[in-house]
Structures are given as C-alpha cells and as structure tokens.
Motif scaffolding. Structure first.
Motif, PDB file in Angstrom:
ATOM      1  N   GLY A 283       0.815  -1.211   0.000  1.00 14.55           N
ATOM      2  CA  GLY A 283       0.000   0.000   0.000  1.00 14.55           C
ATOM      3  C   GLY A 283       0.847   1.258   0.000  1.00 14.55           C
ATOM      4  O   GLY A 283       1.780   1.406   0.806  1.00 14.55           O
ATOM      5  N   ILE A 284       0.514   2.188  -0.899  1.00 19.17           N
ATOM      6  CA  ILE A 284       1.249   3.444  -1.036  1.00 19.17           C
ATOM      7  C   ILE A 284       0.408   4.542  -0.410  1.00 19.17           C
ATOM      8  O   ILE A 284      -0.779   4.680  -0.720  1.00 19.17           O
ATOM      9  N   GLN A 285       1.008   5.329   0.475  1.00 20.12           N
ATOM     10  CA  GLN A 285       0.231   6.263   1.296  1.00 20.12           C
ATOM     11  C   GLN A 285       1.118   7.376   1.824  1.00 20.12           C
ATOM     12  O   GLN A 285       2.352   7.267   1.805  1.00 20.12           O
ATOM     13  N   LEU A 286       0.487   8.464   2.281  1.00 19.91           N
ATOM     14  CA  LEU A 286       1.241   9.481   2.986  1.00 19.91           C
ATOM     15  C   LEU A 286       1.708   8.905   4.318  1.00 19.91           C
ATOM     16  O   LEU A 286       0.974   8.170   4.982  1.00 19.91           O
ATOM     17  N   ALA A 287       2.927   9.255   4.693  1.00 13.58           N
ATOM     18  CA  ALA A 287       3.458   8.731   5.952  1.00 13.58           C
ATOM     19  C   ALA A 287       2.658   9.239   7.136  1.00 13.58           C
ATOM     20  O   ALA A 287       2.378   8.494   8.085  1.00 13.58           O
ATOM     21  N   GLN A 288       2.261  10.507   7.088  1.00 16.42           N
ATOM     22  CA  GLN A 288       1.479  11.100   8.160  1.00 16.42           C
ATOM     23  C   GLN A 288       0.386  11.971   7.542  1.00 16.42           C
ATOM     24  O   GLN A 288       0.698  13.009   6.945  1.00 16.42           O
ATOM     25  N   PRO A 289      -0.866  11.583   7.676  1.00 11.66           N
ATOM     26  CA  PRO A 289      -1.954  12.374   7.091  1.00 11.66           C
ATOM     27  C   PRO A 289      -2.071  13.756   7.716  1.00 11.66           C
ATOM     28  O   PRO A 289      -1.735  13.957   8.892  1.00 11.66           O
ATOM     29  N   PHE A 290      -2.544  14.704   6.917  1.00 10.76           N
ATOM     30  CA  PHE A 290      -2.963  15.989   7.458  1.00 10.76           C
ATOM     31  C   PHE A 290      -4.316  15.754   8.152  1.00 10.76           C
ATOM     32  O   PHE A 290      -5.228  15.182   7.551  1.00 10.76           O
ATOM     33  N   PRO A 291      -4.525  16.192   9.382  1.00 12.91           N
ATOM     34  CA  PRO A 291      -5.843  16.051  10.021  1.00 12.91           C
ATOM     35  C   PRO A 291      -6.923  16.731   9.167  1.00 12.91           C
ATOM     36  O   PRO A 291      -6.714  17.837   8.656  1.00 12.91           O
ATOM     37  N   PHE A 292      -8.069  16.097   9.027  1.00 14.16           N
ATOM     38  CA  PHE A 292      -9.059  16.599   8.066  1.00 14.16           C
ATOM     39  C   PHE A 292      -9.549  17.995   8.402  1.00 14.16           C
ATOM     40  O   PHE A 292      -9.839  18.783   7.498  1.00 14.16           O
ATOM     41  N   ARG A 293      -9.620  18.350   9.689  1.00 14.62           N
ATOM     42  CA  ARG A 293     -10.076  19.698  10.027  1.00 14.62           C
ATOM     43  C   ARG A 293      -9.085  20.758   9.552  1.00 14.62           C
ATOM     44  O   ARG A 293      -9.459  21.897   9.294  1.00 14.62           O
ATOM     45  N   MET A 294      -7.808  20.390   9.435  1.00 18.42           N
ATOM     46  CA  MET A 294      -6.802  21.318   8.928  1.00 18.42           C
ATOM     47  C   MET A 294      -7.014  21.615   7.444  1.00 18.42           C
ATOM     48  O   MET A 294      -6.593  22.654   6.932  1.00 18.42           O
ATOM     49  N   LEU A 295      -7.684  20.705   6.733  1.00 19.45           N
ATOM     50  CA  LEU A 295      -7.843  20.823   5.290  1.00 19.45           C
ATOM     51  C   LEU A 295      -9.072  21.633   4.879  1.00 19.45           C
ATOM     52  O   LEU A 295      -9.244  21.914   3.688  1.00 19.45           O
ATOM     53  N   VAL A 296      -9.915  21.985   5.832  1.00 20.62           N
ATOM     54  CA  VAL A 296     -11.127  22.746   5.497  1.00 20.62           C
ATOM     55  C   VAL A 296     -10.718  24.080   4.881  1.00 20.62           C
ATOM     56  O   VAL A 296      -9.916  24.820   5.460  1.00 20.62           O
ATOM     57  N   PRO A 297     -11.227  24.415   3.696  1.00 21.96           N
ATOM     58  CA  PRO A 297     -10.810  25.651   3.036  1.00 21.96           C
ATOM     59  C   PRO A 297     -11.358  26.877   3.757  1.00 21.96           C
ATOM     60  O   PRO A 297     -12.439  26.832   4.366  1.00 21.96           O
ATOM     61  N   PRO A 298     -10.641  27.997   3.689  1.00 26.18           N
ATOM     62  CA  PRO A 298     -11.118  29.222   4.333  1.00 26.18           C
ATOM     63  C   PRO A 298     -12.112  29.998   3.483  1.00 26.18           C
ATOM     64  O   PRO A 298     -12.520  31.096   3.869  1.00 26.18           O
ATOM     65  N   PHE A 299     -12.480  29.463   2.330  1.00 25.15           N
ATOM     66  CA  PHE A 299     -13.378  30.146   1.399  1.00 25.15           C
ATOM     67  C   PHE A 299     -14.590  29.258   1.115  1.00 25.15           C
ATOM     68  O   PHE A 299     -14.478  28.034   1.082  1.00 25.15           O
ATOM     69  N   ASP A 300     -15.735  29.913   0.861  1.00 21.63           N
ATOM     70  CA  ASP A 300     -16.944  29.144   0.585  1.00 21.63           C
ATOM     71  C   ASP A 300     -17.128  28.822  -0.894  1.00 21.63           C
ATOM     72  O   ASP A 300     -18.106  28.187  -1.273  1.00 21.63           O
ATOM     73  N   TRP A 301     -16.183  29.252  -1.740  1.00 23.38           N
ATOM     74  CA  TRP A 301     -16.319  29.027  -3.173  1.00 23.38           C
ATOM     75  C   TRP A 301     -15.431  27.893  -3.692  1.00 23.38           C
ATOM     76  O   TRP A 301     -15.409  27.610  -4.889  1.00 23.38           O
ATOM     77  N   ILE A 302     -14.708  27.242  -2.820  1.00 19.55           N
ATOM     78  CA  ILE A 302     -13.882  26.109  -3.250  1.00 19.55           C
ATOM     79  C   ILE A 302     -14.808  24.967  -3.690  1.00 19.55           C
ATOM     80  O   ILE A 302     -15.751  24.600  -2.986  1.00 19.55           O
ATOM     81  N   SER A 303     -14.547  24.414  -4.860  1.00 21.75           N
ATOM     82  CA  SER A 303     -15.362  23.306  -5.350  1.00 21.75           C
ATOM     83  C   SER A 303     -14.453  22.194  -5.860  1.00 21.75           C
ATOM     84  O   SER A 303     -13.280  22.423  -6.171  1.00 21.75           O
ATOM     85  N   TYR A 304     -15.018  21.003  -5.952  1.00 23.16           N
ATOM     86  CA  TYR A 304     -14.280  19.827  -6.407  1.00 23.16           C
ATOM     87  C   TYR A 304     -15.049  19.191  -7.559  1.00 23.16           C
ATOM     88  O   TYR A 304     -16.255  18.972  -7.466  1.00 23.16           O
ATOM     89  N   ARG A 305     -14.347  18.922  -8.638  1.00 19.58           N
ATOM     90  CA  ARG A 305     -14.977  18.293  -9.802  1.00 19.58           C
ATOM     91  C   ARG A 305     -14.240  17.007 -10.139  1.00 19.58           C
ATOM     92  O   ARG A 305     -13.008  16.971 -10.148  1.00 19.58           O
ATOM     93  N   GLU A 306     -15.016  15.977 -10.417  1.00 19.76           N
ATOM     94  CA  GLU A 306     -14.439  14.697 -10.806  1.00 19.76           C
ATOM     95  C   GLU A 306     -14.904  14.353 -12.225  1.00 19.76           C
ATOM     96  O   GLU A 306     -15.968  14.794 -12.661  1.00 19.76           O
ATOM     97  N   PRO A 307     -14.132  13.568 -12.967  1.00 20.64           N
ATOM     98  CA  PRO A 307     -14.564  13.160 -14.310  1.00 20.64           C
ATOM     99  C   PRO A 307     -15.828  12.312 -14.234  1.00 20.64           C
ATOM    100  O   PRO A 307     -15.993  11.507 -13.308  1.00 20.64           O
ATOM    101  N   GLU A 308     -16.717  12.487 -15.197  1.00 23.38           N
ATOM    102  CA  GLU A 308     -18.004  11.795 -15.118  1.00 23.38           C
ATOM    103  C   GLU A 308     -18.427  11.108 -16.405  1.00 23.38           C
ATOM    104  O   GLU A 308     -19.501  10.495 -16.437  1.00 23.38           O
TER     105      GLU A 308
END
Length: 407
Positions: A53-78
């Motif tokens: 298994g390939i992985q980050l050695a130490q994850p960033f805590p998920f609360r640290m990753l919350v963006p400071p802006f309300d316009w951040i969006s995520y798009r995936e191929p569909e």
C-alpha cells in the motif's frame, strides 16, 4: 529510508518513506499577501512492504484541510458514469426496490442516473444535518472524518440499513481507510453493496509525475492494492472496472457486506506487493533527477530576463511549484476564476492574475496546470500570447505539451 510508521491499510507492516517533500501547505489556503504565513506540515510518501500500500506517511488532520473560502469546489470526471451505472445495476441485490444512499455531493449525478432508470428509493447525506459538520466551508475533506462508526450506527438506526451505498472519491481522502470502510459497512444490510470510485495512481507512479501527490489524498491506490484493502475491512470484492482519462484514470469497484457466517478472503499476492513496493521506490528515487533537469531548463528559458507563468491556481500547480522548488522562475499564476484573482498561491506566494496578464514581453512561457483534455481550448483563447512570442507547455507527463519533451 528507515522504516517508520505502521501501515494504515493492512495495520501490520511498517511504512518505508520513499519521498520526503518537507513542509508543505494546504493548497486551498490561498493568502491575501505574498509573504503571509500558512499552516504547513511535513509531507512524505511511503510504502508498506507487507501489503504494498502506497500512502502518505502522516496524514494531514481533516479539520486542517477545510478551506477558508466558501467558493472552493471539487470536480471529478463523469463521462464514465453511464457505463458504471449499467455495471452496477447488473449486480445481484441491486434492483428498483433497493434503498440507495449517496455518501456526499459527489454522488448526486450517480444517484440521478439511477433515478432516471426507475430506482426511486434514494437519498444523499447532508454534511451538516447527517454528519454533524458544524463549521463553515466543510466539504469532501470532512466526509471520512465525520463518518465514524458511532455516527454510522446512529444513521443506520434513523434511516435504516441500505441495499446500496455509493462513495465516489472519498476513500483516498480517509486518514484511516479501514475504519472508514468499517463505518460504511454499518450502513449496509448483510449482503448489501458498496460502490466506490478512487483514482488509479499506477500510471502517474510509472510516469513519475509528482503533481499526483496531494495533501488531501492519503492513499494512492493501484489495481493491485485496492482489493486487499477491501479484504482487510472484511468486505467481499465483486470486481472493478478501470476508466481511462488524461492525467489520471479512475477505478470503479464494488464490494459486498458479508452475510452472517461468511468472511472475506484475506491474503497477499506477493508478486503484486513487490510490484508496488518497487514502483514506489523508483518514484521516490527519480524525484531529484526530474527536479534538477527541469530546474536547469527553466533557468535556460528565463535567461533573457523574462519569467514563466503557471496556468491554473489549484493543487496541481501548487504541487509542481512547491514540491520542486520552482517558484523563483515564475512571476504569476493565471486563473480564470474571478474570486481567486488578487490572492496568492500558498507557500509559493505568487500572485493569481487573469489571463490578460499573459504578456509575452514579460513571460517567456506558460505552464498549464489543469487536465490535458482542456488544454486546446485554453491555448486557443490565448492565441495572442503565442503570436507575440510566448509558448505554452504542460506540467504533466501525460500531455502532448509536456515540458518534459524539452528535456
């Protein structure tokens, strides 16, 4: 490298760090000022010699990753979803009476496809109402962290056990992938199906493209490592399909919650483990060479006093500039999103400007940092830059405009 942390996939092997990238920021945390400090953590890629298994050695805590802006969006191929839904509806136990749950907003378009086919007993979880996100701008980074076993049990009691749970592009974010899968099992009836979609990282590992790495992705699945992950979580693998896309393919996989008395088959394919360990080690070992060659090329390209620009103020550009230390060659980042303009890329500190700032008198070349499938459109819109003596290249190895073609 010295083995260190314990694998979060098999929970058995020690992780071997294959690539140390130093302190890196959260790429969605754009700054108002060029010199503004941002939260950083060590970012390192590791591989487990026990399961591959390939992985980050130490994850960033998920609360640290919350963006400071309300316009951040995520798009995936569909474009593959029609085919994926056709495969899904052919699985035993999935019919028009099935209770179907989409885990996040990323599953809306899959659920809508099922509804159009007559599968009417559907619902989508809400981050606030169902998962308890009580902070602003919670997004996909929070789904896995909030979906604990305790919350899953409460949800199952409230909405009932499901015949089908859909979770597109969440598993790779999970800090604890087995705990996340085990929580999802609690939402399923015995014999119920879980449909998952994750990036297929094999090609980018083989191409040694380091833009693949992202602080929000904790696990880098290949077809070899996905099925064992399911087995470690006590799920029965029903198979997978791979859908090709520029830069990164996707894997659509289905698993079943065992019925009473049944158990998932657990075992290691030692050849597959060796393949993935070798792939990860080669990926890490090649980083310094790719960095040095591209750095020398950028020095040559800017010898006349002009600088470079990057196009696309997202995590891919952030990775390319910050991981390799290329910032000094660049004057700005171009982005067509109005709300990003005037901000600065985290850590790199480069200003984000509109495409009108692409002046060939100041910018020798612009490196594209978004999917190769939209490159032609963007280049055509900025033809004046090329006519005036500028050039477009791509950051990605899987592009016909790849900067690596000049090395």
């Amino acid at each position: 490298m010295t083995p260190a942390e314990t694998c979060r996939i098999c929970r058995q092997g020690a992780l071997e760090r294959v690539l140390e990238l130093g302190r890196q920021p959260v790429s969605s945390h754009f700054t108002r000022l060029a010199c503004e400090e941002v939260v950083e953590r060590d970012l390192a890629l590791a591989v487990c010699s026990t399961c591959g298994g390939i992985q980050l050695a130490q994850p960033f805590p998920f609360r640290m990753l919350v963006p400071p802006f309300d316009w951040i969006s995520y798009r995936e191929p569909e474009s593959h979803l029609d085919e994926a839904v056709q495969w899904l509806t052919g699985l035993e136990g999935v019919d028009r009476d099935s209770k179907i749950l989409g885990l996040s907003a990323k599953d809306r378009t899959t659920v809508e496809r099922l509804e159009r086919l007559g599968y009417g007993n559907t619902r989508l979880l809400d981050l606030a109402a169902d998962l308890g996100a009580d902070y602003p701008n919670a997004n996909i980074e929070s789904v896995h962290g909030l979906m604990t076993a305790e919350r899953a049990a409460v949800l199952a009691e409230r909405i009932g056990l499901q015949d089908l749970v859909i979770a597109r592009h969440v598993l790779e974010h999970a800090e604890a992938p087995l705990a996340f899968l085990e929580a999802l099992k609690l939402l399923l009836k015995p014999g119920g199906v879980l449909l998952l979609e994750v990036p297929d990282c094999r090609a980018n590992l083989e191409r040694q493209d380091y833009c693949m790495l992202w602080e929000e992705h904790n696990t880098y699945f290949t077809p070899d490592t996905l099925a064992p992950t399911f087995a470690f979580a006590g799920l029965v693998d029903l198979g997978h399909t791979i859908h090709p896309y520029p830069f990164e393919d996707v894997i659509v996989a289905a698993v079943r919650k065992p019925v009473a008395g049944a158990v998932a088959q657990l075992g290691f394919d030692h050849q597959a483990v060796e393949r993935n360990v070798a792939l990860a080690r080669a990926y890490g070992a090649a980083f310094a060479g790719w960095t040095a060659r591209q750095d020398a090329l950028f020095t040559q390209m800017t010898a006349d006093g002009r600088k470079l620009a990057a196009y696309g103020a997202g995590h891919l550009t952030c990775a390319f500039l910050n991981f390799h230390g290329f910032t000094r060659h660049f004057a700005m980042v171009i982005d067509d999103t109005p709300v990003k303009q005037g901000l600065h890329l985290p850590k790199a500190g480069l200003p984000i400007r509109p495409a009108s700032a692409l002046d060939p008198a100041r910018i020798a070349a612009c490196l594209l940092g978004f999917g190769p499938e939209v490159e032609d459109k963007v280049v055509a819109k900025n033809a004046a830059f090329v006519t005036g003596g500028g050039a477009f290249h791509s950051m990605f190895a899987d592009s016909r405009r790849s900067i690596r073609a000049l090395l």
